[in-house]
Structures are given as C-alpha cells and as structure tokens.
Design a protein around this motif. Structure first.
Motif, PDB file in Angstrom:
ATOM      1  N   ASN A 112       0.829  -1.216   0.000  1.00  0.00           N
ATOM      2  CA  ASN A 112       0.000   0.000   0.000  1.00  0.00           C
ATOM      3  C   ASN A 112       0.860   1.260   0.000  1.00  0.00           C
ATOM      4  N   LEU A 113       0.200   2.392  -0.236  1.00  0.00           N
ATOM      5  CA  LEU A 113       0.853   3.702  -0.311  1.00  0.00           C
ATOM      6  C   LEU A 113       1.849   3.915   0.837  1.00  0.00           C
ATOM      7  N   ASP A 114       3.043   4.363   0.478  1.00  0.00           N
ATOM      8  CA  ASP A 114       4.105   4.588   1.460  1.00  0.00           C
ATOM      9  C   ASP A 114       4.010   6.029   1.975  1.00  0.00           C
ATOM     10  N   PRO A 115       3.618   6.226   3.249  1.00  0.00           N
ATOM     11  CA  PRO A 115       3.457   7.596   3.764  1.00  0.00           C
ATOM     12  C   PRO A 115       4.737   8.423   3.640  1.00  0.00           C
ATOM     13  N   ALA A 116       5.908   7.796   3.804  1.00  0.00           N
ATOM     14  CA  ALA A 116       7.169   8.551   3.715  1.00  0.00           C
ATOM     15  C   ALA A 116       7.361   9.059   2.287  1.00  0.00           C
ATOM     16  N   ASP A 117       7.047   8.232   1.296  1.00  0.00           N
ATOM     17  CA  ASP A 117       7.187   8.692  -0.096  1.00  0.00           C
ATOM     18  C   ASP A 117       6.119   9.735  -0.431  1.00  0.00           C
ATOM     19  N   LEU A 118       4.936   9.619   0.195  1.00  0.00           N
ATOM     20  CA  LEU A 118       3.897  10.639  -0.004  1.00  0.00           C
ATOM     21  C   LEU A 118       4.438  12.002   0.435  1.00  0.00           C
ATOM     22  N   GLU A 119       5.062  12.046   1.600  1.00  0.00           N
ATOM     23  CA  GLU A 119       5.663  13.306   2.096  1.00  0.00           C
ATOM     24  C   GLU A 119       6.653  13.854   1.070  1.00  0.00           C
ATOM     25  N   ARG A 120       7.493  12.970   0.534  1.00  0.00           N
ATOM     26  CA  ARG A 120       8.510  13.419  -0.431  1.00  0.00           C
ATOM     27  C   ARG A 120       7.864  13.968  -1.697  1.00  0.00           C
ATOM     28  N   ARG A 121       6.824  13.297  -2.180  1.00  0.00           N
ATOM     29  CA  ARG A 121       6.180  13.746  -3.440  1.00  0.00           C
ATOM     30  C   ARG A 121       5.418  15.063  -3.225  1.00  0.00           C
ATOM     31  N   ILE A 122       4.850  15.247  -2.050  1.00  0.00           N
ATOM     32  CA  ILE A 122       4.166  16.524  -1.762  1.00  0.00           C
ATOM     33  C   ILE A 122       5.207  17.645  -1.742  1.00  0.00           C
ATOM     34  N   ALA A 123       6.329  17.385  -1.061  1.00  0.00           N
ATOM     35  CA  ALA A 123       7.391  18.397  -0.968  1.00  0.00           C
ATOM     36  C   ALA A 123       7.897  18.743  -2.368  1.00  0.00           C
ATOM     37  N   ALA A 124       8.083  17.730  -3.214  1.00  0.00           N
ATOM     38  CA  ALA A 124       8.596  17.963  -4.575  1.00  0.00           C
ATOM     39  C   ALA A 124       7.574  18.754  -5.395  1.00  0.00           C
ATOM     40  N   THR A 125       6.277  18.441  -5.209  1.00  0.00           N
ATOM     41  CA  THR A 125       5.222  19.154  -5.941  1.00  0.00           C
ATOM     42  C   THR A 125       5.190  20.623  -5.537  1.00  0.00           C
ATOM     43  N   LEU A 126       5.294  20.874  -4.224  1.00  0.00           N
ATOM     44  CA  LEU A 126       5.292  22.261  -3.730  1.00  0.00           C
ATOM     45  C   LEU A 126       6.520  23.009  -4.238  1.00  0.00           C
ATOM     46  N   ALA A 127       7.674  22.320  -4.228  1.00  0.00           N
ATOM     47  CA  ALA A 127       8.919  22.970  -4.662  1.00  0.00           C
ATOM     48  C   ALA A 127       8.840  23.335  -6.145  1.00  0.00           C
ATOM     49  N   GLU A 128       8.205  22.454  -6.925  1.00  0.00           N
ATOM     50  CA  GLU A 128       8.105  22.706  -8.361  1.00  0.00           C
ATOM     51  C   GLU A 128       7.125  23.844  -8.653  1.00  0.00           C
ATOM     52  N   GLY A 129       6.078  23.926  -7.845  1.00  0.00           N
ATOM     53  CA  GLY A 129       5.162  25.064  -7.920  1.00  0.00           C
ATOM     54  C   GLY A 129       4.169  25.063  -9.072  1.00  0.00           C
ATOM     55  N   ARG A 130       4.110  23.976  -9.822  1.00  0.00           N
ATOM     56  CA  ARG A 130       3.225  23.919 -10.986  1.00  0.00           C
ATOM     57  C   ARG A 130       1.808  23.476 -10.588  1.00  0.00           C
ATOM     58  N   LEU A 131       1.723  22.588  -9.618  1.00  0.00           N
ATOM     59  CA  LEU A 131       0.428  22.025  -9.204  1.00  0.00           C
ATOM     60  C   LEU A 131       0.161  22.311  -7.730  1.00  0.00           C
ATOM     61  N   ARG A 132      -1.137  22.369  -7.406  1.00  0.00           N
ATOM     62  CA  ARG A 132      -1.554  22.579  -6.025  1.00  0.00           C
ATOM     63  C   ARG A 132      -1.968  21.222  -5.414  1.00  0.00           C
ATOM     64  N   PRO A 133      -1.328  20.780  -4.343  1.00  0.00           N
ATOM     65  CA  PRO A 133      -1.746  19.508  -3.722  1.00  0.00           C
ATOM     66  C   PRO A 133      -3.186  19.604  -3.222  1.00  0.00           C
TER      67      PRO A 133
END
Ligand code: PLP
Length: 372
Positions: A112-133
């Motif tokens: 199932n979904l890995d919470p630690a990787d979820l944190e990393r992907r949210i951080a990467a999405t915010l850093a990239e700034g193209r999409l809103r979580p």
C-alpha cells in the motif's frame, strides 16, 4: 476434490437463488427500475454496516471515485496523489475529472501507499510550484486497509482531502473502525468478484458529511437539483439501478459470514505459507477483507506454470506499475518508483473465495511448495 477455481461466483448464486429471484420479482412488480426503494434501502444498510453516516450507491467503483473527485471541484492545476501500484481506474478517475495524478511509491511490507514517499512527493510538488496539492487517494490493495492514521495526518497538514479507494476492501477494519469510515471519503466497487459483488457493475461512496453526500446524489443524476428539474452543476449518469441493489441486498445477508470464511481461509494459508513465501501484511490492528490472497515470488513464470499443471489457477494483480502504462506515462516521475516496479514482477494471487474447501486450499499449498 472438485476443480479449484480462482473465484467461485456460482456456489453463492446457487445458495441465494430463491431469495434473489424473489427480490428481482419485486422490482419487476413495482416497476421503478431506476431510483426504486431498493436503492435507499441498500444505502441505509451499507452506511450501518460501515459506520459511515452517508452512503451513496453509484454505477461502478470508477464512478464512485470520479463522483467523489468531482464533488471536491478537483480540476486543472490540482495534484492528486495515488499509489503507483493499483488498478488503472484510480488514475483514470483523476484524469477524467481534469486533475493531475502524482504517483507515489508503495511499501513492500503492505503493498500500500508509502506515507514517507507521499511526504517526499508533496514536498517535490510544492517545490516545483506547478500544481496545487489537493487530494490523496490511498488504495486498500488486496483488501488490506492502507495506513490511514499516517496518511490522514499528512493530508491534514497540507490542507488536502483523503479519498480511500476501498474497491477491494469492503469488510476490512482498522482497529475498531470499518472500511468506509477510515477517511473523509471512501469509494468501493460491487464488481462481481469483489468482496461484496453484484451481478454486474456497481459501486458506492461513503462520508460522514451530509453536504458531500448531497453533492454526490446530484452529480450521479446529471448534476440536477433535488427535484431533478435543473442542472446545477456538471454531472454524470452514475446511478445504480434497482435490480442491482436488490441483488446486493440479498448478498448483504450473508456478507458477514462470507468475510468470516475469507478470514479463516486466509489464516489457513498463512499457517502453511508463512516462512515459505513473502506476502503483504498490515500492522496488528489492520484486518484485511481478503479480496485477494497474494504472495511475492521471484521466479513467478515458473511457479505459475507448475501450479497450472497441478490444477491451480493463479492471477496477477498487476503486471505493470501504473506509470509504466502508455496512458499514464506522461505522469511518470523521474527516477521511477522502485518498490511498485518490483512488486509488478513478483506478485501472484492464489485461488481465493469464501467457498474454497480446506482440501482445495491444502492442495494449493502443497503444489506451491513443490513449485518453489
Ligand atoms: C483498486 C480499484 N479501484 C477501482 C476499481 C474500479 O471499480 P469498477 O470496476 O467497479 O469500476 C477497481 C476494480 O475494478 C479496483 O480494484
């Protein structure tokens, strides 16, 4: 020993035939084929079963996801996080609604979904700034509830809503809470081979929020108002018909008993296979609905061939991680998702249904032991 079937829908059909015939006749008699009394009755029964305040019956598990996503107003520019190792419907629903799927890796221990990787992907999405979580869609793969304590907390910290894809896990539990009530919103499927399966397509969405449920009732009926006079939002034809609800009401009568049978058989598999093969398992408080019984094997082709020769049908859920499918490759993350990719090479599901006999199950285990 009777031939071993991967799923067995006929034994149950035989068992329930008289009751289902009676319920179908009742629908033919009243003639309300869409929106008949069976729909509300099923919704009330399912809400009580799961502990969710509201249940809205819809046309499929995919529609359940889609309607819940549309109900939150997800659209262009919105990131929706989902595990890379799931059925294609999870990603399709996001894309149909106009959101952008962000694939997250899974944990080998649970699949199932890995919470630690979820944190990393949210951080990467915010850093990239193209999409809103905006939303996270954990999937309860093979019936095992995802880690909702961790995922709900991460989502809350980022102002995101959680939609559980419980297509495979109706009947599962996490501590003293049932699937359907583990996240703000949950979607399930009544596809015939699911833990609660109909005689065709069907699904349901669950929430404790009456305003959300009202939006879903509108969206499933072309986005109309309560009187069905005016379109007040964009909607779909996502209704579940009265006949299908009648069938599901009959099956609900024996659902608890079938779940108990699934759990007993899974324990018997575990007794014979633990130590011999690896398989996904949850934390102590996680109670899988055992929609499937899946193991990890490295020489899968060989094992599958030997089992087949010994009369043991098997199946693979899933052959490819989603970001490797052509339709979703544009959303594949750089560097890939190693755990999901490896699981796609190793997972093998064994025959599993509430009517499997002990003799059949023991034969599967003996054949598997030889194949390894
Ligand atoms: C994880 C998952 N999500 C969504 C679905 C879609 O459900 P349906 O086939 O009822 O549309 C399924 C089942 O097929 C599933 O296994």
């Amino acid at each position: 020993m009777d031939p071993i079937q991967f799923f067995d829908l006929k034994t149950q059909a035989k068992r329930l035939r008289a009751d289902i015939d009676r319920r179908i006749a009742a629908v033919l008699d009243h003639g309300a084929y869409i929106g008949g009394p069976e729909v509300g009755e099923l919704e009330t029964r399912l809400a009580a079963f799961t502990g969710a305040r509201e249940c809205v019956a819809v046309a499929s598990g995919t529609d359940a996801l889609l309607i819940a996503i549309m109900g939150e107003g997800v659209g262009p520019g919105d990131a929706v996080f989902l595990p890379a190792f799931t059925y294609n419907a999870t990603a399709n629903a996001i894309l149909i609604a106009g959101g952008t799927p962000v694939f997250v890796d899974v944990e080998r221990e649970t699949a199932n979904l890995d919470p630690a990787d979820l944190e990393r992907r949210i951080a990467a999405t915010l850093a990239e700034g193209r999409l809103r979580p905006r939303m996270v869609i954990p999937v309860d793969l093979y019936g095992l509830p995802a880690d909702y304590a961790a995922i709900n907390a991460i989502a809350a910290r980022h102002g995101m809503v959680v939609l559980a894809d419980a297509a495979q896990s109706l009947g599962g539990r996490l501590g003293n809470r049932s699937v359907g009530a583990l996240a703000e919103m949950s979607a399930t499927s009544f596809y015939p081979t699911k833990t609660l399966g109909g005689y065709g397509d069907g699904g349901a969405v669950f929430t404790d929020d009456p305003a959300r449920a009202a939006r879903w009732r509108s969206i499933r009926w072309h986005g109309t108002d309560e009187m069905k006079r005016e379109s007040i939002r964009v909607g779909v034809n996502g209704r579940l018909d009265s006949l299908q609800c009648a069938v599901l009401l009959s099956k609900l009568e024996i659902f608890a008993e079938e779940l108990a049978s699934r759990r007993r058989l899974a324990a018997r598999y575990a007794e014979q296979l633990d130590g011999l093969v690896e398989r996904p398992k949850g934390a102590a408080e996680a109670d899988s609905a055992y929609g499937l019984f899946t193991i990890y094997v490295k020489n899968r082709d060989q094992v599958q061939a030997v089992l087949k020769a010994k009369g043991v049908p098997t199946s693979i859920y899933y052959l490819q991680a989603l970001h490797h499918h052509a339709a979703f490759a544009a959303h594949a993350p750089a560097g890939g998702l190693p755990v999901a990719e490896r699981l796609a090479d190793e997972v093998l599901s064994l025959p599993f249904h509430p009517y499997l006999s002990d003799t059949q199950l023991d034969h599967v285990c003996a054949a598997l032991r030889e194949s390894l």
